[in-house]
Design a protein around this motif. Structure first.
Motif, PDB file in Angstrom:
ATOM      1  N   THR A 107      20.845  25.651  -8.314  1.00 22.41           N
ATOM      2  CA  THR A 107      21.190  24.502  -9.084  1.00 22.41           C
ATOM      3  C   THR A 107      22.316  24.936 -10.183  1.00 22.41           C
ATOM      4  N   GLU A 108      22.888  23.816 -10.558  1.00 23.19           N
ATOM      5  CA  GLU A 108      24.175  24.135 -11.447  1.00 23.19           C
ATOM      6  C   GLU A 108      23.359  24.541 -12.933  1.00 23.19           C
ATOM      7  N   LEU A 131      22.377  24.461 -16.705  1.00 22.48           N
ATOM      8  CA  LEU A 131      22.279  23.333 -17.456  1.00 22.48           C
ATOM      9  C   LEU A 131      23.003  23.349 -18.720  1.00 22.48           C
ATOM     10  N   PRO A 132      23.567  22.453 -19.297  1.00 16.71           N
ATOM     11  CA  PRO A 132      24.354  22.436 -20.572  1.00 16.71           C
ATOM     12  C   PRO A 132      23.416  22.908 -21.721  1.00 16.71           C
ATOM     13  N   LEU A 133      22.709  23.854 -21.799  1.00 17.43           N
ATOM     14  CA  LEU A 133      21.685  24.032 -22.668  1.00 17.43           C
ATOM     15  C   LEU A 133      22.200  24.672 -23.986  1.00 17.43           C
ATOM     16  N   PRO A 134      21.583  24.561 -25.171  1.00 14.89           N
ATOM     17  CA  PRO A 134      22.530  24.847 -26.390  1.00 14.89           C
ATOM     18  C   PRO A 134      22.997  26.166 -26.425  1.00 14.89           C
ATOM     19  N   GLY A 156      15.427  19.857  -9.764  1.00 16.23           N
ATOM     20  CA  GLY A 156      14.534  21.176 -10.079  1.00 16.23           C
ATOM     21  C   GLY A 156      15.336  21.852 -11.324  1.00 16.23           C
ATOM     22  N   ALA A 157      16.554  21.580 -11.782  1.00 17.67           N
ATOM     23  CA  ALA A 157      17.149  22.237 -12.719  1.00 17.67           C
ATOM     24  C   ALA A 157      16.142  22.550 -14.031  1.00 17.67           C
ATOM     25  N   ASP A 204      13.915  24.830 -13.421  1.00 20.07           N
ATOM     26  CA  ASP A 204      14.275  26.321 -13.361  1.00 20.07           C
ATOM     27  C   ASP A 204      14.371  26.777 -14.861  1.00 20.07           C
ATOM     28  N   ARG A 217      13.102  29.884 -16.904  1.00 23.54           N
ATOM     29  CA  ARG A 217      13.795  30.755 -17.447  1.00 23.54           C
ATOM     30  C   ARG A 217      13.492  31.091 -18.768  1.00 23.54           C
ATOM     31  N   ASP A 268      14.053  25.847 -23.331  1.00 24.70           N
ATOM     32  CA  ASP A 268      13.219  24.577 -23.725  1.00 24.70           C
ATOM     33  C   ASP A 268      14.135  23.133 -23.554  1.00 24.70           C
ATOM     34  N   PRO A 269      14.155  22.787 -22.273  1.00 24.04           N
ATOM     35  CA  PRO A 269      14.804  21.420 -21.888  1.00 24.04           C
ATOM     36  C   PRO A 269      14.459  20.509 -22.852  1.00 24.04           C
ATOM     37  N   GLY A 301      16.459  20.872 -26.086  1.00 23.21           N
ATOM     38  CA  GLY A 301      17.702  21.259 -25.921  1.00 23.21           C
ATOM     39  C   GLY A 301      18.359  20.000 -25.029  1.00 23.21           C
ATOM     40  N   LEU A 302      17.748  19.379 -24.258  1.00 14.85           N
ATOM     41  CA  LEU A 302      18.534  18.390 -23.465  1.00 14.85           C
ATOM     42  C   LEU A 302      17.738  16.932 -23.638  1.00 14.85           C
TER      43      LEU A 302
END
Lengths: 322, 274
Positions: A2-3, A5-8, B144-145, B148, B152, B155-156, B159-160
């Motif tokens: 997967t790409e 993610l634009p995480l902080p 599934g990002a 993932d 790792r 914390d989605p 953060g998202l």
């Protein structure tokens, strides 16, 4: 795979945070200003004094409604409560700056309108009266437009009943209208003839009336001629009036002559009076003469008596009783 | 177990294959709804915790807030101004023709500021902001990002997900506040012109409309609408049944969002007018 993610990340572009802060500040300012405005609009920052209005019925009175003076809101209903005696106490907050409109002689009314809400109004007739003290209790006068409705409805019902009776098929009005209709129908029929409504009204007498009218008209024409001739005779050059004037003149002259005659008669009467006066003197002389004659006659009588006494042929003076 | 992990477990359950019994389907639906509510509570809690506004979490939040509100604000303000202008004019003219002009402004304030503007702001934010965000999150979820990232140790949620939901919430509140202010100003100008002499009476009328009860209902309703349009689509994207793919998740989110907005609106009307 997967790409990512634009995480902080630790740092963001500077303008991003500035914009976000700007938006947050804008929201905060707007919300604060709105709250402040609503609080101001609801009079939260005003110093108020309390007026208690006592009414019989609190119907239509809601918390927050205005008390108006000359159409301007000068107070708000803060609370309504039921007093121990069953009356309604309407607690009104009046801002101190507007309280001077309310005087001790002010009148308060509670009116319920057909459209729109209930209104509480204040009237101050004498502005010079002392101001209404804080916490004062006043009776409120009620005027209810809706309360008139039942009475009006009763009147309307009676009116409608009357109208129904009037317009019923067997009502007098319907009969009258029927008659009128028949009458007008007959007029229409008769209008084809010569005399129309006159025939309808008088029937067979109508021709006579028409005849009478014609004769009257003729008569009036004759009378007109007559009057014209009379006028001629009366007022014309050879008319009666001219003759009368001449006669009056002659009468004047005759009266003058009569006056002269009367003056002559007057002179004659004066002479007659003088004659009468002479006659009165003469009659006085006659009295003396008569006295002389009477004296002479008495002497003659006495002489005769003496002769008789002396004379032998005297009569027997004896008186014989029967 | 962190809350986000529990939410994902529920998501896995609810994305089971179709053809379930009615009881199980209902149970799954309820669990999914519960997960959305849970997410809403988490978002609110995060929104109220100061750490959200500190680095590093401030950065995604700022980015999402600007993304949500910045492009939408001018257009929505313009749209709200035009709609307010037209509606105010219609109401004023109509009321005047019926001889009820004294009630026109009150009606305008009630209809526009209390009812229409919060709903319109919420729907605009939903269509322009939160539904695209939910689609984005659904795509990541299906790829599934998110798992993932979690594996790792990232914390989605903070953060998202939470920045997006908070940005939607914030955008609804901001748009409603701006449009409400614009509508109030326009109503005054249309009714009285630019004269300042009717301000006092206008303020009094607005104060009359915004009684404590109405204000409370208004604030609660706006907040609930904001929550509904920001949390429900995102929550559905994360916890809805994923069997139909991303499109099905989006439709599901849209439907639930409309249902939630409708419930909020009905509750608001009941609170105001019952």
């Amino acid at each position: 795979m997967t790409e990512p993610l634009p995480l902080p990340v630790a740092a963001a572009p500077e303008h991003l945070e500035r914009r976000a802060a700007l938006l947050l500040v804008l929201l905060a300012v707007l919300v604060t200003a709105s709250i402040g405005f609503v609080l101001y609009a609801r009079g939260a920052f005003e110093a108020t004094q309390r007026v208690v209005l006592v009414a019989d019925d609190s119907e239509g009175v809601v918390v927050g409604m205005d008390l108006t003076f000359s159409g301007f809101p000068i107070g708000r209903v803060r609370r309504t409560e039921l007093a121990a005696d069953g009356s309604v106490r309407i607690v009104v907050d009046v801002p101190v700056k507007d309280a001077h409109w309310l005087r001790t002689s002010s009148v308060f009314t509670l009116t319920r309108n057909l459209v729109g809400g209930t209104a509480i109004k204040a009237y101050s007739g004498v502005p010079a009266d002392p101001p209404l003290p804080a916490g004062a209790e006043r009776r409120v006068l009620s005027g209810d437009a809706a309360a008139e409705i039942p009475r009006i409805m009763a009147d309307v019902r009676a009116l409608l009943a009357n109208l129904t009776a009037l317009t019923a098929p067997d009502a007098a009005l319907a009969g009258t209208l029927d008659n009128v209709q028949r009458l007008t129908g007959r007029i229409d029929d008769k209008l084809g003839g010569k005399r129309g409504a006159l025939d309808l009204l008088l029937g067979d007498e109508a021709p006579r009336l028409v005849q009478t009218l014609a004769r009257t008209s003729q008569l009036l024409a004759d009378v007109g001629g007559l009057v014209r001739r009379a006028d001629q005779q009366l007022l014309g050059e050879q008319g009666l009036l001219a003759d009368t004037q001449a006669a009056v003149k002659q009468a004047g002259a005759l009266l003058g002559q009569a006056r002269d005659s009367l003056q002559k008669v007057d002179a004659v009467l004066k002479e007659a009076e003088a004659v009468a006066r002479n006659a009165r003197v003469a009659s006085t002389d006659l009295g003396a003469l008569r006295a002389d004659v009477e004296a002479s006659l008495r002497k003659v009588d006495m002489l005769v008596n003496d002769v008789n006494r002396l004379w032998p042929l005297k009569r027997d003076p004896e008186i014989k009783l029967p | 177990m962190p809350p986000a992990a529990a939410a994902y477990d529920v998501a896995m359950l609810s994305s089971a294959a179709p053809g379930l019994s009615l009881g199980r389907a209902l149970r799954l639906r309820w669990r999914s709804a519960w997960a959305v509510l849970n997410l809403g509570a988490l978002v609110l809690a995060l929104g109220l915790s100061p750490s959200t506004y500190r680095r590093p979490w401030r950065v995604p939040l700022a980015a999402q807030v600007v993304r949500a509100a910045w492009p939408l604000l001018p257009w929505f303000t313009l749209l709200a101004a035009i709609v307010s202008l037209v509606l105010t004019r219609i109401v004023l003219v109509t009321a005047q023709s019926y001889g009820l002009s004294q009630y026109a402004l009150e009606m305008v304030v009630r209809v526009l500021v209390l009812e229409l503007i919060p709903l319109t702001a919420a729907l605009a934010v939903a269509l322009r902001v939160t539904l695209p965000m939910a689609a984005e999150l659904a795509q990541w979820r299906l790829q599934g990002a998110l798992d993932d990232a979690r594996s790792r140790g990232q914390d989605p949620l903070r953060g998202l997900i939470a920045p997006r939901a908070l940005a939607g919430l914030f955008a609804v509140l901001l748009l409603a506040a701006v449009a409400g202010t614009v509508a109030l100003v326009l109503a005054y100008v249309l009714a009285h012109g630019l004269s300042p002499w009717a301000l006092e009476r206008y303020a009094r009328m607005v104060g009359h409309v915004f009684s404590p009860a109405v204000s409370l209902v208004f604030v609660l309703k706006t907040a609930a609408l904001a929550l509904a349009v920001s949390v429900v689509p995102i929550g559905t994207a994360l916890h809805g049944r994923a069997g139909g793919g991303q499109g099905a998740l989006e439709v599901q989110g849209l439907t639930r969002m409309f249902l939630a907005a409708l419930l909020v609106e009905v509750a608001g009307l009941a609170g105001n007018y019952l």
